[in-house]
Enzyme design. Structure first.
Site, PDB file in Angstrom:
ATOM      1  N   GLY A  48       0.810  -1.215   0.000  1.00  0.00           N
ATOM      2  CA  GLY A  48       0.000   0.000   0.000  1.00  0.00           C
ATOM      3  C   GLY A  48       0.838   1.257   0.000  1.00  0.00           C
ATOM      4  N   ALA A  49       1.928   1.245  -0.761  1.00  0.00           N
ATOM      5  CA  ALA A  49       2.892   2.354  -0.719  1.00  0.00           C
ATOM      6  C   ALA A  49       2.595   3.466  -1.708  1.00  0.00           C
ATOM      7  CB  ALA A  49       4.302   1.811  -0.975  1.00  0.00           C
ATOM      8  N   ASN A  50       1.446   3.408  -2.369  1.00  0.00           N
ATOM      9  CA  ASN A  50       1.143   4.442  -3.358  1.00  0.00           C
ATOM     10  C   ASN A  50       0.426   5.647  -2.742  1.00  0.00           C
ATOM     11  OD1 ASN A  50      -1.080   2.410  -3.232  1.00  0.00           O
ATOM     12  ND2 ASN A  50      -2.129   3.955  -4.454  1.00  0.00           N
ATOM     13  N   THR A  51       0.171   5.605  -1.422  1.00  0.00           N
ATOM     14  CA  THR A  51      -0.530   6.724  -0.785  1.00  0.00           C
ATOM     15  C   THR A  51      -0.313   6.699   0.720  1.00  0.00           C
ATOM     16  OG1 THR A  51      -2.691   7.832  -0.610  1.00  0.00           O
ATOM     17  CG2 THR A  51      -2.683   5.439  -0.434  1.00  0.00           C
ATOM     18  N   ILE A  53       0.401   6.709   4.642  1.00  0.00           N
ATOM     19  CA  ILE A  53       1.505   6.272   5.502  1.00  0.00           C
ATOM     20  C   ILE A  53       2.492   5.414   4.728  1.00  0.00           C
ATOM     21  CG2 ILE A  53       2.094   4.917   7.546  1.00  0.00           C
ATOM     22  CD1 ILE A  53      -0.673   5.603   8.651  1.00  0.00           C
ATOM     23  N   GLY A  54       1.974   4.540   3.853  1.00  0.00           N
ATOM     24  CA  GLY A  54       2.859   3.666   3.085  1.00  0.00           C
ATOM     25  C   GLY A  54       3.793   4.444   2.188  1.00  0.00           C
ATOM     26  N   SER A 177      -3.932  -0.948  14.982  1.00  0.00           N
ATOM     27  CA  SER A 177      -4.637   0.274  15.348  1.00  0.00           C
ATOM     28  C   SER A 177      -5.075   0.218  16.794  1.00  0.00           C
ATOM     29  CB  SER A 177      -5.861   0.468  14.445  1.00  0.00           C
ATOM     30  OG  SER A 177      -6.692   1.514  14.925  1.00  0.00           O
ATOM     31  N   TYR A 202     -13.549  -3.869  11.078  1.00  0.00           N
ATOM     32  CA  TYR A 202     -12.218  -3.254  11.034  1.00  0.00           C
ATOM     33  C   TYR A 202     -11.484  -3.512  12.352  1.00  0.00           C
ATOM     34  CZ  TYR A 202      -8.621   0.368  11.054  1.00  0.00           C
ATOM     35  OH  TYR A 202      -7.428   1.043  11.146  1.00  0.00           O
TER      36      TYR A 202
END
Length: 318
Positions: A48-51, A53-54, A177, A202
């Site tokens: 998930g590095a495209n946005t 925290i990632g 979380s 979640y």
């Protein structure tokens, strides 16, 4: 006149909040990774590095000289981020690879290609996630929260575990979380078959992240691979896109919410800080060990969740 005097505090409240917000925000967003460790020759994967925290985590790892894989569902967005990171850091070893955590075929394909491409893996950051989705299922029929947030990363870690062990010392960082406090592992309703709440689903998946971390640590003792779970804080990101109420709350209280860069600090702390080996299996928040719920400390549930996860994914239990 008396009425005006009574209303004056309410009229001044927005101004007071505006002035006080930066100070309050600083108090609520403590925790900065101060490590100066450099990572030349190290290989890292950030899901998930495209946005959000990632993206910030990947950028910092690249800044320190690591070869960084952006494991993204949206490759086009990932390529734009990779270009941005290369420009900012000067590190050209930023690579984008397709990874859809809602599809085990995609996870297996990613792992197979990575293992064929790389001889080492030193840092795996299981960052991607979904939050408060309407009831839906992954490509394999898993409820979306438990499927992506837990089972997807469980499978990915399993497939890369031998490489992590060969590359030791190495680290795994699982994003959880504070919401795990509301989570419960109901094995009779793990997929939301009997009852479903998007918010609680979640929370359950974030509890699963911590239980996975603790059990993985237990199984990896002495291997040179250490593992940590992380609460990044309340961060302004795309994670709340499925909830209109949460989006409104985030907008109203934006002054008090962490930026993605601030939210990435604890992940970075656990990924690079020297001397954390003795704290493997622990949960971190604001760059320090944090307390977890009694449910998250239940070793029996952690072991059973491991076995059930293996069964669902078709993996050998041991």
């Amino acid at each position: 006149m008396v009425g005006l005097l009574l209303l004056l505090p309410l009229l001044l409240l927005p101004f007071v909040l505006y002035v006080a917000a930066p100070q309050i925000r600083r108090m609520l967003t403590t925790g900065v990774c101060t490590s100066t460790v450099q990572l030349p020759g190290k290989v890292a994967i950030v899901t998930g590095a495209n946005t959000g925290i990632g993206k910030e985590t990947a950028k910092e790892l690249a800044q320190r000289g690591a070869r960084v894989y952006l494991a993204c569902r949206d490759v086009q967005k990932g390529e734009l981020v990779a270009k941005e990171i290369k420009g900012l850091t000067g590190n050209q070893q930023v690579l984008v690879r397709k990874l859809d955590l809602a599809d085990t075929k995609s996870i297996r394909a990613f792992a197979k290609d990575f293992l064929a491409e790389e001889k080492h893996l030193h840092i795996l950051i299981n960052n991607a996630g979904v939050m408060m989705c309407p009831y839906s299922k992954t490509a394999d029929g898993f409820e979306m929260h438990i499927g992506v947030n837990h089972l997807g990363h469980f499978l990915l870690t399993h497939l890369l575990l031998e490489k992590l062990q060969e590359s030791a010392p190495s680290r795994v960082v699982n994003l959880s979380s504070l919401a795990h406090y509301l989570g419960r592992i109901h094995f009779h309703n793990l997929q939301g078959e009997k009852f479903y709440s998007a918010g609680l689903a979640y929370c359950h998946s974030k509890l699963a992240n911590i239980l996975f971390t603790r059990e993985l640590h237990r199984r990896l003792k002495g291997s040179g691979v250490t593992v940590y779970s992380v609460h990044p804080g309340t961060v302004k990101s795309e994670l709340i896109r499925h909830s209109t109420v949460m989006s409104l709350m985030w907008w109203l209280f934006s002054f008090f919410i962490k930026t993605p860069q601030q939210g990435a600090q604890t992940s970075l702390y656990c990924a690079v800080t020297e001397g954390l080996e003795s704290l493997s299996g622990k949960h971190f928040s604001d760059c320090q060990v944090a307390w977890v719920s009694s449910q998250a400390r239940n070793e029996t549930v952690a072991r059973r969740l491991w076995d059930v996860s293996c069964d669902l994914l078709g993996l050998p239990v041991d």
